[in-house]
Design a protein around this motif. Structure first.
Motif, PDB file in Angstrom:
ATOM      1  N   GLY A  61       0.810  -1.210   0.000  1.00 43.56           N
ATOM      2  CA  GLY A  61       0.000   0.000   0.000  1.00 43.56           C
ATOM      3  C   GLY A  61       0.844   1.260   0.000  1.00 43.56           C
ATOM      4  N   ASP A  62       0.506   2.185   0.887  1.00 43.34           N
ATOM      5  CA  ASP A  62       1.163   3.494   0.928  1.00 43.34           C
ATOM      6  C   ASP A  62       2.518   3.471   1.612  1.00 43.34           C
ATOM      7  OD1 ASP A  62      -0.948   4.607  -0.370  1.00 43.34           O
ATOM      8  OD2 ASP A  62      -2.003   5.162   1.471  1.00 43.34           O
ATOM      9  N   ARG A  63       2.922   2.343   2.175  1.00 36.16           N
ATOM     10  CA  ARG A  63       4.171   2.311   2.926  1.00 36.16           C
ATOM     11  C   ARG A  63       5.387   2.080   2.044  1.00 36.16           C
ATOM     12  NH1 ARG A  63       3.077  -2.110   6.720  1.00 36.16           N
ATOM     13  NH2 ARG A  63       1.432  -2.598   5.280  1.00 36.16           N
ATOM     14  N   VAL A  64       5.230   2.043   0.763  1.00 36.27           N
ATOM     15  CA  VAL A  64       6.375   1.989  -0.144  1.00 36.27           C
ATOM     16  C   VAL A  64       6.711   3.421  -0.520  1.00 36.27           C
ATOM     17  CG1 VAL A  64       7.210   1.246  -2.395  1.00 36.27           C
ATOM     18  CG2 VAL A  64       5.807  -0.292  -1.023  1.00 36.27           C
ATOM     19  N   ALA A  65       7.925   3.815  -0.208  1.00 35.47           N
ATOM     20  CA  ALA A  65       8.344   5.189  -0.490  1.00 35.47           C
ATOM     21  C   ALA A  65       8.901   5.281  -1.915  1.00 35.47           C
ATOM     22  CB  ALA A  65       9.403   5.620   0.518  1.00 35.47           C
ATOM     23  N   ARG A  66       8.880   6.475  -2.446  1.00 31.92           N
ATOM     24  CA  ARG A  66       9.439   6.653  -3.795  1.00 31.92           C
ATOM     25  C   ARG A  66      10.969   6.624  -3.718  1.00 31.92           C
ATOM     26  NH1 ARG A  66      10.877  11.967  -5.137  1.00 31.92           N
ATOM     27  NH2 ARG A  66      10.489  13.431  -3.439  1.00 31.92           N
ATOM     28  N   ASN A  67      11.587   6.411  -4.849  1.00 32.52           N
ATOM     29  CA  ASN A  67      13.041   6.284  -4.936  1.00 32.52           C
ATOM     30  C   ASN A  67      13.662   7.679  -5.045  1.00 32.52           C
ATOM     31  OD1 ASN A  67      15.680   5.610  -5.404  1.00 32.52           O
ATOM     32  ND2 ASN A  67      15.241   4.151  -7.032  1.00 32.52           N
ATOM     33  N   ILE A  68      13.892   8.315  -3.910  1.00 30.69           N
ATOM     34  CA  ILE A  68      14.476   9.658  -3.875  1.00 30.69           C
ATOM     35  C   ILE A  68      15.940   9.615  -4.319  1.00 30.69           C
ATOM     36  CG2 ILE A  68      15.074  11.620  -2.401  1.00 30.69           C
ATOM     37  CD1 ILE A  68      12.737  10.760  -0.588  1.00 30.69           C
ATOM     38  N   LEU A  69      16.661   8.591  -3.894  1.00 27.92           N
ATOM     39  CA  LEU A  69      18.092   8.486  -4.195  1.00 27.92           C
ATOM     40  C   LEU A  69      18.342   8.318  -5.695  1.00 27.92           C
ATOM     41  CD1 LEU A  69      20.411   8.648  -2.213  1.00 27.92           C
ATOM     42  CD2 LEU A  69      20.546   6.178  -2.244  1.00 27.92           C
ATOM     43  N   ASN A  70      17.492   7.523  -6.344  1.00 33.25           N
ATOM     44  CA  ASN A  70      17.532   7.338  -7.798  1.00 33.25           C
ATOM     45  C   ASN A  70      18.945   7.053  -8.325  1.00 33.25           C
ATOM     46  OD1 ASN A  70      16.274   7.041 -10.235  1.00 33.25           O
ATOM     47  ND2 ASN A  70      16.388   9.211 -10.755  1.00 33.25           N
ATOM     48  N   ARG A  71      19.625   6.135  -7.690  1.00 35.73           N
ATOM     49  CA  ARG A  71      20.965   5.672  -8.057  1.00 35.73           C
ATOM     50  C   ARG A  71      22.058   6.735  -7.935  1.00 35.73           C
ATOM     51  NH1 ARG A  71      20.118   1.882 -13.382  1.00 35.73           N
ATOM     52  NH2 ARG A  71      18.265   0.838 -12.635  1.00 35.73           N
ATOM     53  N   ASN A  72      21.786   7.835  -7.280  1.00 32.30           N
ATOM     54  CA  ASN A  72      22.798   8.865  -7.059  1.00 32.30           C
ATOM     55  C   ASN A  72      23.460   8.570  -5.715  1.00 32.30           C
ATOM     56  OD1 ASN A  72      24.395  11.096  -6.908  1.00 32.30           O
ATOM     57  ND2 ASN A  72      22.719  12.569  -6.755  1.00 32.30           N
ATOM     58  N   PHE A  73      24.460   7.703  -5.723  1.00 30.79           N
ATOM     59  CA  PHE A  73      25.086   7.214  -4.505  1.00 30.79           C
ATOM     60  C   PHE A  73      26.263   8.065  -4.045  1.00 30.79           C
ATOM     61  CE2 PHE A  73      23.319   3.303  -6.515  1.00 30.79           C
ATOM     62  CZ  PHE A  73      22.349   3.062  -5.571  1.00 30.79           C
ATOM     63  N   ILE A 141      18.584  11.261   4.000  1.00 35.90           N
ATOM     64  CA  ILE A 141      17.843  10.340   3.134  1.00 35.90           C
ATOM     65  C   ILE A 141      18.298   8.928   3.492  1.00 35.90           C
ATOM     66  CG2 ILE A 141      17.415   9.580   0.775  1.00 35.90           C
ATOM     67  CD1 ILE A 141      18.079  12.459  -0.123  1.00 35.90           C
ATOM     68  N   VAL A 142      17.349   8.076   3.875  1.00 42.73           N
ATOM     69  CA  VAL A 142      17.650   6.685   4.213  1.00 42.73           C
ATOM     70  C   VAL A 142      17.075   5.807   3.110  1.00 42.73           C
ATOM     71  CG1 VAL A 142      17.332   4.831   5.866  1.00 42.73           C
ATOM     72  CG2 VAL A 142      17.577   7.176   6.683  1.00 42.73           C
ATOM     73  N   GLN A 165      14.181  11.345   5.591  1.00 44.87           N
ATOM     74  CA  GLN A 165      13.295  10.972   4.485  1.00 44.87           C
ATOM     75  C   GLN A 165      13.548   9.514   4.130  1.00 44.87           C
ATOM     76  OE1 GLN A 165      14.700  13.912   1.624  1.00 44.87           O
ATOM     77  NE2 GLN A 165      12.630  14.775   1.615  1.00 44.87           N
ATOM     78  N   ILE A 166      12.503   8.823   3.724  1.00 44.07           N
ATOM     79  CA  ILE A 166      12.613   7.415   3.356  1.00 44.07           C
ATOM     80  C   ILE A 166      12.657   7.308   1.844  1.00 44.07           C
ATOM     81  CG2 ILE A 166      11.536   5.148   3.479  1.00 44.07           C
ATOM     82  CD1 ILE A 166      10.119   6.136   6.044  1.00 44.07           C
ATOM     83  N   SER A 167      13.630   6.535   1.344  1.00 44.92           N
ATOM     84  CA  SER A 167      13.759   6.252  -0.085  1.00 44.92           C
ATOM     85  C   SER A 167      13.840   4.739  -0.241  1.00 44.92           C
ATOM     86  CB  SER A 167      15.031   6.902  -0.630  1.00 44.92           C
ATOM     87  OG  SER A 167      15.277   6.490  -1.956  1.00 44.92           O
ATOM     88  N   MET A 168      13.164   4.203  -1.252  1.00 45.39           N
ATOM     89  CA  MET A 168      13.188   2.755  -1.469  1.00 45.39           C
ATOM     90  C   MET A 168      13.471   2.430  -2.925  1.00 45.39           C
ATOM     91  SD  MET A 168      10.134   1.177   0.764  1.00 45.39           S
ATOM     92  CE  MET A 168      10.189   1.262   2.536  1.00 45.39           C
TER      93      MET A 168
END
Length: 186
Positions: A61-73, A141-142, A165-168
């Motif tokens: 449901g809503d507990r999946v966060a968007r990918n804020i990091l987007n491979r920018n490590f 960002i985690v 902030q949560i990123s997944m």
């Protein structure tokens, strides 16, 4: 001979392997069906290892966060980007689970925790240790995968309370976690 061979190998093997060990150890060849029948009569059974099953298709449901990091490590500031994951190790007859948090600035391990259980408490305890070490994490960002520990209500309540902030990663996309896997500093 069958019982002695079975005991010698701690009951780990079935009739086919016992047949080969009897031949190897005692130089006696028996048909595998005879070995099977005799083992059944002596009530000797192989210790079966539990198989690990992957469970796909959970609905978070809503507990999946968007990918804020987007491979920018890459980052030059500490406490800006953290990545976290859990790995498992087989130690004799049990599994140990290691939860770790890595700061992408310098690839430093911020906190880690081990447990016999792979559950949300393992992750929450790891973050509790991290927040005891690093006090002010506002704007952090985690990044994690979409494991059940990271989609739990407790996880999603804890991080915003400290200003993180949560990123997944996207589902089924291992390249979103490349920085964690490629590091040799762990």
């Amino acid at each position: 001979m069958i019982r002695a061979t079975y005991d010698r190998y701690d009951g780990k093997y079935g009739y086919r392997q016992i047949q080969l060990f009897v031949h190897q150890d005692h130089e006696v060849w028996m048909n595998h069906k005879k070995v099977q029948r005799l083992m059944q009569e002596m009530n000797l059974r192989a210790k079966i290892r539990r198989k690990f099953h992957h469970h796909w298709g959970w609905n978070y449901g809503d507990r999946v966060a968007r990918n804020i990091l987007n491979r920018n490590f890459e980052t030059t500031a500490p406490k800006h980007k953290w990545v976290t994951d859990i790995t498992q190790y087989r130690v004799e007859d049990c599994w140990l689970y290691l939860s770790a948090i890595k700061d992408l600035c310098g690839n430093k391990i911020v906190a880690y925790n081990m447990s016999l259980r792979n559950d949300k408490e393992l992750v929450l305890e790891t973050f509790t240790k991290a927040f005891e070490i690093e006090k002010d994490v506002t704007g952090l960002i985690v990044h994690s995968d979409q494991g059940t520990q990271y989609t739990s209500f407790d996880y999603h309540d804890m991080l915003p309370k400290v200003g993180a902030q949560i990123s997944m990663s996207r589902r089924g996309n291992c390249y979103d976690n490349v920085s964690w896997r490629a590091s040799s500093h762990i």
